[in-house]
Write a protein that holds these residues in place. Structure first.
Motif, PDB file in Angstrom:
ATOM      1  N   GLN A  40      -3.956  -0.515  27.731  1.00 19.18           N
ATOM      2  CA  GLN A  40      -4.689  -1.627  28.334  1.00 19.18           C
ATOM      3  C   GLN A  40      -3.983  -2.960  28.081  1.00 19.18           C
ATOM      4  N   LEU A  41      -3.315  -3.057  26.946  1.00 18.32           N
ATOM      5  CA  LEU A  41      -2.612  -4.293  26.581  1.00 18.32           C
ATOM      6  C   LEU A  41      -1.192  -4.334  27.160  1.00 18.32           C
ATOM      7  N   GLY A  42      -0.830  -3.345  27.952  1.00 19.38           N
ATOM      8  CA  GLY A  42       0.495  -3.327  28.579  1.00 19.38           C
ATOM      9  C   GLY A  42       1.566  -2.683  27.716  1.00 19.38           C
ATOM     10  N   CYS A  43       1.152  -1.805  26.804  1.00 26.34           N
ATOM     11  CA  CYS A  43       2.116  -1.189  25.878  1.00 26.34           C
ATOM     12  C   CYS A  43       2.060   0.337  25.973  1.00 26.34           C
ATOM     13  N   ILE A  44       3.152   0.954  25.555  1.00 23.01           N
ATOM     14  CA  ILE A  44       3.202   2.422  25.512  1.00 23.01           C
ATOM     15  C   ILE A  44       3.491   2.848  24.077  1.00 23.01           C
ATOM     16  N   ALA A  45       2.683   3.795  23.584  1.00 23.20           N
ATOM     17  CA  ALA A  45       2.914   4.339  22.241  1.00 23.20           C
ATOM     18  C   ALA A  45       3.270   5.820  22.394  1.00 23.20           C
ATOM     19  N   PRO A  46       4.559   6.167  22.345  1.00 25.02           N
ATOM     20  CA  PRO A  46       4.936   7.586  22.527  1.00 25.02           C
ATOM     21  C   PRO A  46       4.238   8.465  21.480  1.00 25.02           C
ATOM     22  N   SER A  47       3.601   9.539  21.957  1.00 24.77           N
ATOM     23  CA  SER A  47       2.773  10.329  21.024  1.00 24.77           C
ATOM     24  C   SER A  47       3.624  10.999  19.945  1.00 24.77           C
ATOM     25  N   ASN A  48       4.862  11.386  20.287  1.00 26.91           N
ATOM     26  CA  ASN A  48       5.661  12.085  19.270  1.00 26.91           C
ATOM     27  C   ASN A  48       6.231  11.144  18.215  1.00 26.91           C
ATOM     28  N   ALA A  49       6.061   9.832  18.413  1.00 30.56           N
ATOM     29  CA  ALA A  49       6.569   8.885  17.405  1.00 30.56           C
ATOM     30  C   ALA A  49       5.497   8.517  16.383  1.00 30.56           C
ATOM     31  N   THR A  50       4.238   8.886  16.655  1.00 25.07           N
ATOM     32  CA  THR A  50       3.164   8.547  15.707  1.00 25.07           C
ATOM     33  C   THR A  50       3.329   9.361  14.424  1.00 25.07           C
ATOM     34  N   HIS A  51       3.166   8.688  13.309  1.00 19.67           N
ATOM     35  CA  HIS A  51       3.447   9.338  12.017  1.00 19.67           C
ATOM     36  C   HIS A  51       2.238   9.208  11.086  1.00 19.67           C
ATOM     37  N   VAL A  52       1.719  10.342  10.642  1.00 13.89           N
ATOM     38  CA  VAL A  52       0.627  10.329   9.669  1.00 13.89           C
ATOM     39  C   VAL A  52       1.263  10.236   8.278  1.00 13.89           C
ATOM     40  N   ARG A  53       1.014   9.140   7.596  1.00 10.11           N
ATOM     41  CA  ARG A  53       1.660   8.957   6.285  1.00 10.11           C
ATOM     42  C   ARG A  53       0.985   9.855   5.248  1.00 10.11           C
ATOM     43  N   PRO A  54       1.736  10.297   4.249  1.00 10.78           N
ATOM     44  CA  PRO A  54       1.118  11.138   3.207  1.00 10.78           C
ATOM     45  C   PRO A  54       0.137  10.313   2.373  1.00 10.78           C
ATOM     46  N   MET A  55      -0.843  10.999   1.786  1.00  7.32           N
ATOM     47  CA  MET A  55      -1.776  10.282   0.914  1.00  7.32           C
ATOM     48  C   MET A  55      -0.977   9.693  -0.248  1.00  7.32           C
ATOM     49  N   GLY A  56      -1.331   8.478  -0.596  1.00  9.29           N
ATOM     50  CA  GLY A  56      -0.603   7.783  -1.657  1.00  9.29           C
ATOM     51  C   GLY A  56       0.291   6.695  -1.095  1.00  9.29           C
ATOM     52  N   ALA A  57       0.622   6.830   0.213  1.00  9.90           N
ATOM     53  CA  ALA A  57       1.585   5.884   0.793  1.00  9.90           C
ATOM     54  C   ALA A  57       0.978   4.496   0.996  1.00  9.90           C
ATOM     55  N   SER A  58      -0.346   4.411   1.132  1.00 11.55           N
ATOM     56  CA  SER A  58      -0.948   3.083   1.369  1.00 11.55           C
ATOM     57  C   SER A  58      -0.938   2.240   0.091  1.00 11.55           C
ATOM     58  N   VAL A  59      -0.832   2.926  -1.056  1.00 10.37           N
ATOM     59  CA  VAL A  59      -0.821   2.270  -2.371  1.00 10.37           C
ATOM     60  C   VAL A  59      -2.139   1.531  -2.632  1.00 10.37           C
ATOM     61  N   HIS A  60      -3.231   2.036  -2.022  1.00  9.19           N
ATOM     62  CA  HIS A  60      -4.565   1.490  -2.297  1.00  9.19           C
ATOM     63  C   HIS A  60      -5.314   2.544  -3.125  1.00  9.19           C
ATOM     64  N   TYR A  61      -5.098   2.569  -4.418  1.00 10.55           N
ATOM     65  CA  TYR A  61      -5.709   3.623  -5.234  1.00 10.55           C
ATOM     66  C   TYR A  61      -6.960   3.088  -5.915  1.00 10.55           C
ATOM     67  N   ALA A  62      -8.002   3.914  -5.994  1.00 11.59           N
ATOM     68  CA  ALA A  62      -9.274   3.436  -6.551  1.00 11.59           C
ATOM     69  C   ALA A  62     -10.164   4.629  -6.877  1.00 11.59           C
ATOM     70  N   GLY A  63     -11.303   4.311  -7.492  1.00  7.99           N
ATOM     71  CA  GLY A  63     -12.448   5.211  -7.501  1.00  7.99           C
ATOM     72  C   GLY A  63     -12.641   6.161  -8.657  1.00  7.99           C
ATOM     73  N   THR A  64     -11.802   6.154  -9.685  1.00  6.77           N
ATOM     74  CA  THR A  64     -11.912   7.228 -10.684  1.00  6.77           C
ATOM     75  C   THR A  64     -12.956   6.950 -11.769  1.00  6.77           C
ATOM     76  N   ILE A  65     -13.307   5.682 -11.989  1.00  2.00           N
ATOM     77  CA  ILE A  65     -14.380   5.345 -12.946  1.00  2.00           C
ATOM     78  C   ILE A  65     -15.266   4.322 -12.234  1.00  2.00           C
ATOM     79  N   PRO A  66     -16.130   4.789 -11.319  1.00  2.00           N
ATOM     80  CA  PRO A  66     -16.804   3.869 -10.405  1.00  2.00           C
ATOM     81  C   PRO A  66     -17.876   3.018 -11.074  1.00  2.00           C
ATOM     82  N   MET A  67     -18.085   1.838 -10.504  1.00  2.00           N
ATOM     83  CA  MET A  67     -19.229   1.038 -10.958  1.00  2.00           C
ATOM     84  C   MET A  67     -20.467   1.550 -10.241  1.00  2.00           C
ATOM     85  N   THR A  68     -21.497   1.791 -11.012  1.00  2.00           N
ATOM     86  CA  THR A  68     -22.746   2.340 -10.454  1.00  2.00           C
ATOM     87  C   THR A  68     -23.923   1.592 -11.079  1.00  2.00           C
ATOM     88  N   GLU A  69     -25.088   1.672 -10.396  1.00  2.00           N
ATOM     89  CA  GLU A  69     -26.273   1.008 -10.953  1.00  2.00           C
ATOM     90  C   GLU A  69     -26.724   1.701 -12.225  1.00  2.00           C
TER      91      GLU A  69
END
Lengths: 534, 459
Positions: free
Chosen positions: A454-483
């Motif tokens: 819609q924006l005038g762009c093409i995203a070739p489907s075979n170029a899309t890459h699912v990154r492995p878990m850990g690649a975002s470097v947003h790690y959290a959650g192992t000792i959560p804050m709870t009420e």
């Protein structure tokens, strides 16, 4: 009185520390603290013509930034000058399954090489937290004033609440301008039919001078280190802390564990010198772990193991799944790109959903300056043809980095393994994606591809890459804050329920992970803990 | 603190490399005990900045004085390979005892003993080398010095003795493998071993540990030999398994009289009877990520120090590829960087995967036409080919080079329709090259695979 001991100088650690110092506390910070040398001041092209050995500067002494076909490891495009941020430590051992983490032992931590996205969380994002947006709002503002965030009030405000301290946005590069104009032309259809919204990214990069730092001068070499400190990095706040007389900074040590005594209180923290492996002990009034989720969790587990012999498992590890979707803007084929522009993302696309936690966000980075050989090598033609094609579509290329939220699940866990020979411990990480993830990824990538069309762009489907878990470097959650709760959790001030004087101020305490970069919230939450609990 | 180090075995395989990689600025003094100063003196880069003591392990008077000015001993000297049992024990066990006692008497604080993974073999029949090294380990451990015992696995690298022994077998028309070939090895590249030794010394890691050290990957010994055969000699797998126990017994009977003429000893075959893998440990895990892959130690990488013809070939290749990519001749800086990458031992782009890959490489070096055909073919059928890797390497160098990056950053001249038309024409040209290249190269590819499978079945 014994000091507040902070472990780690990353984004959370420095903002907790600065707030605690401002309240008059005495703070001792322990850190491995690897440092970089100051980058030369020059534009991207001036670096190529000005440095004495440009191949060594851009590819590294051992060609470590070279990416050749057949290399299956995840490509992060790190500059050789950033190696100090991601290089490991001999005595910090990992065994991973389904998770490829990055760890940092640098002063400032991983945010020394971040892309500076600053996105506040809404009440919907914080549904699983024992706090809401109103608890964090004053601290978003406080941190924004410290670090300088450029952005504006636009269609993304419905997803990213406004706060004080926003600077005017940076100048947009041409490709981002074309995309934004295209969005506004098709806004009604995109909003109604696709529930898609687009707007300016909020980035911790200065659009005007602030606190002695210079406004972005568009040198086009953000990835190779900003020589004007326009892009915020935690070592800038660390420098502010160092100006306080109540602050002591000990670098070159890695905290291994703490020692607790009667009354469930920690009285000492034990660290090893990185250079000679000698052991040091430091007295503790209150211990604040800010070493990053993986390191803080390991210190906690190691301490319990050494005290009791029990090897506990921490469940609920979180990370954002990311998908990289390269695309070509047909309107810009044959245009010359401008190398002197801001290099990182300047636009964000949000796909709305009934449940705020099902939203996904795509960060749009248009291609300007970069190492081009990995991109050319990914074209499905001969190298010579790929190169001639690339030159003519360089200005038309961009990358959509789609982020998905994550929720705590028991099977995603951290545990300790013990080396039978020398008794050293090793962190074992296990991550298994949700069973429905594949279907969700397929559905959402199709939606994004339609929107790009819609924006005038093409995203070739075979170029899309699912990154492995850990690649975002947003790690959290192992000792959560709870009420409420027991075991390895914290209360809403991030104080451990196991030990009286232990706080976690990094991602360890996040009970869920929205599809947004968490660093801004890490900094705000750390400042909040310093304010409400100290 | 700068260390003063006393090294034995400095002219041996590990010692030579150790001295080449040792940063002189980090040591106040480097002393080497050598038996043959002429052999040592021929190694120019290794002996620079080194004090040489001519002597023998069992004559401490020759080196005792030099020990006094050193704080650390790195003991590499040993009798390896094929030797009489008494010789192993004289040098490896008793020589170590003499050295340890001399070190103690001269106030040396730290002692690093480089042993072997073979000491923990469970099947050590007639393996006197392993017996003598175990005795030496015990001597070091009981000496009361701050010490570390390092047990490296099979060492690979250009000219590595044990790996060369395997290479000789791998070169044969039909490759002999003793036993079922399933025992596991964990080869370590010579540079990784040298760097690990230096790391222990420089970090002062002398805590009485016994550290087992291997490379990053574990494979069967047969697989290792197959890889050597492929990489070094371009031969496909053709193997014959020989019965291990009877051969060991026969060699054991013959050794007392005919050791000198036998190709190998019964003890040396222990490599085929035991797993040569390590128990993982913190030191190894800390270095694993830095270590070279197995392939790095198997081939004979092109080096700038090698004969001129190799360097000249690389220069020709670089110029041809550069004209193919950007239509220009590269300057000296580009050629120098291209050769520099190839001179590194871990240069992934320098090693062909198999015979067909070698063929593609040779074809691509003939002319611009053949480079274009091979480039087109590999873009579809052989994306990880050595030729494509070299082209990507060259592009990476060109994009950083002042004289060439502006060309890579600029579009073609002309209007947008004209540029699009040129792009279409280039795509058509690529299609044509692919059509021309596929029948002959595809046929060669299929023949090579068929021959490889047939040989595999026969063996």
């Amino acid at each position: 009185m014994d000091p507040v001991v902070v472990v780690g100088s990353g984004a959370s650690g420095v903002h907790f520390t600065l707030s605690a110092l401002e309240k008059g506390h005495e703070v001792l910070m322990l850190d491995v603290g690897r440092r970089r040398s100051r980058p030369p001041a020059a534009t991207f092209n001036e670096l190529k013509t000005g440095v004495s050995d440009p191949v060594q500067f851009f590819l590294g002494e051992n060609f470590e930034a070279l990416s050749l076909p057949g290399n299956d490891s995840e490509y992060y495009a790190f500059a050789p000058s950033q190696n100090h941020v991601i290089s490991g430590l001999d005595d910090f051992q990992l065994r991973t399954s389904g998770f490829n983490p990055l760890l940092s032992f640098a002063a400032g931590g991983l945010a020394e090489i971040w892309c500076a996205g600053c996105y506040p969380l809404t009440d919907g994002d914080l549904r699983e937290f024992p706090i809401d947006h109103s608890d964090l709002a004053p601290f978003y503002e406080k941190v924004a004033k410290r670090i300088g965030i450029s952005g504006t009030d636009d269609d993304m405000t419905r997803f990213y609440p406004l706060h004080d301290g926003l600077l005017e946005p940076l100048a947009l590069d041409e490709h981002s301008q074309v995309l934004l104009r295209s969005y506004y032309r098709h806004k009604n259809k995109l909003n109604r039919k696709h529930r898609c919204y687009m707007g300016r990214a909020r980035i911790a990069t200065l659009s005007r001078d602030l606190n002695g730092r210079k406004a972005c001068s568009y040198l086009g070499r953000c990835r190779w280190g900003c020589p004007t400190d326009s892009i915020y990095v935690p070592t800038l706040t660390l420098s502010e802390c160092l100006a306080h007389e109540n602050f002591t900074y000990v670098s070159g040590v890695r905290v291994s564990h703490f020692l607790s005594g009667p009354g469930n209180r920690i009285h000492k923290v034990v660290a090893r010198s990185v250079s000679d492996d000698r052991q040091h002990e430091f007295d503790v009034g209150t211990l604040v772990l800010a070493a990053g989720t993986l390191s803080s969790s390991k210190i906690f587990m190691d301490s319990i193991y050494r005290a009791t012999g029990e090897r506990i498992t921490l469940h609920g590890l979180l990370d954002n799944r990311q998908i990289l979707m390269p695309f070509v803007n047909l309107n810009l084929i044959g245009r010359q790109f401008d190398p002197e522009t801001y290099q990182y993302q300047q636009l964000v696309i949000a796909l709305d959903a009934d449940d705020p936690q099902d939203r996904s966000y795509g960060l749009v980075t248009t291609l300007k300056t970069a190492l081009i050989h990995p991109i050319v090598a990914s074209f499905p033609t001969s190298m010579a043809t790929a190169l001639s094609m690339f030159r003519n579509i360089h200005a038309a290329l961009a990358m959509l980095n789609i982020n998905f939220s994550d929720h705590r699940r028991d099977e995603n866990q951290l545990s300790l393994e013990v080396d039978g020979q020398n008794g050293e411990t090793r962190l074992a990480i296990q991550y298994r994606p949700d069973a429905t993830e594949g279907e969700k990824i397929q559905r959402e990538t199709k939606r994004y591809r339609r929107i790009l069309r819609q924006l005038g762009c093409i995203a070739p489907s075979n170029a899309t890459h699912v990154r492995p878990m850990g690649a975002s470097v947003h790690y959290a959650g192992t000792i959560p804050m709870t009420e409420n709760g027991a075991g390895p959790t914290t209360d809403e001030t991030c104080r451990s329920r196991d030990l009286e004087n232990l706080y976690f101020v990094d991602g360890t305490t996040f009970p869920s992970l929205p599809a947004k970069n968490l660093t801004f919230t890490l900094m705000a939450n750390a400042a909040r803990v310093a304010e409400v609990a100290f | 603190m700068k260390r003063a180090v006393f090294i034995t075995g400095g002219s041996g395989y590990v010692g030579t490399r150790l001295l080449q990689r040792l940063d002189r600025t980090r040591y106040s003094r480097i002393v080497c005990l050598v038996r043959d100063p002429d052999a040592f003196g021929s190694n120019g880069s290794a002996m620079k900045g080194v004090d040489v003591v001519v002597g023998d392990l069992d004559t401490p008077a020759s080196y005792r004085d030099m020990l006094r000015c050193c704080d650390t001993v790195v003991h590499l000297a040993a009798v390896t390979g094929k030797a009489r049992p008494a010789e192993y024990f004289r040098v490896n066990s008793e020589g170590t005892r003499t050295l340890v006692e001399a070190a103690k008497s001269q106030g040396v604080r730290n002692f690093l003993y480089v042993s072997t993974i073979a000491v923990k073999y469970t099947k050590q029949r007639r393996y006197f080398y392993a017996h003598s090294k175990k005795q030496a380990e015990d001597i070091v451990a009981d000496a009361g010095l701050s010490h570390t015992i390092l047990r490296p696995t099979l060492v690979t690298g250009p000219g590595a003795p044990a790996a060369e022994g395997l290479a000789r077998m791998a070169k044969a028309g039909v490759m002999p493998v003793f036993g079922d070939g399933r025992v596991e090895v964990q080869p370590i590249f010579i540079d990784d071993l040298a760097d690990s030794i230096l790391s222990i010394v420089e970090e002062g890691r002398f805590r009485g540990e016994t550290i087992e050290l291997g490379g990053p990957k574990i494979i069967s010994i047969e697989e290792l030999m197959v890889r050597i055969r492929r990489v070094r000699f371009g031969k496909s797998s053709r193997t014959v398994h020989l019965p291990l126990r009877p051969i060991q017994t026969s060699l054991g009977l013959l050794e007392p009289l005919f050791l000198r003429v036998l190709p190998l000893s019964a003890g040396q075959l222990a490599l085929f009877a035991n797993d040569s893998t390590i128990a993982t440990n913190a030191f190894f895990e800390g270095r694993r990520a830095l270590m070279k892959d197995i392939e790095a130690g198997l081939g004979t990488p092109i080096s700038l120090t090698k004969p001129e013809s190799d360097v000249a070939e690389l220069e020709t290749e670089c110029r041809l590829y550069c004209r193919h990519l950007i239509g220009e001749t590269p300057n000296d800086y580009v050629v120098e960087k291209y050769a520099l990458y190839h001179s590194r031992n871990d240069a992934r782009a320098t090693l062909a995967e198999d015979r067909f890959d070698s063929l593609l490489l040779r074809l691509s070096r003939i002319s611009r036409l053949t480079t274009g055909l091979v480039d087109a073919y590999t873009s579809v059928f052989r994306k990880h080919s050595v030729v494509r890797k070299k082209l990507v390497l060259l592009l990476a160098i060109l994009e950083c080079t002042p004289s060439s990056f502006p060309k890579l950053d600029s579009t073609d001249e002309g209007s947008r329709p004209w540029i699009c038309a040129k792009m279409l024409a280039r795509a058509a040209g690529y299609g044509l090259r692919l059509v021309l290249a596929t029948p002959p190269l595809g046929a060669l590819h299929l023949i090579q695979r068929w021959v490889g499978r047939r040989r595999g079945r026969e063996s």
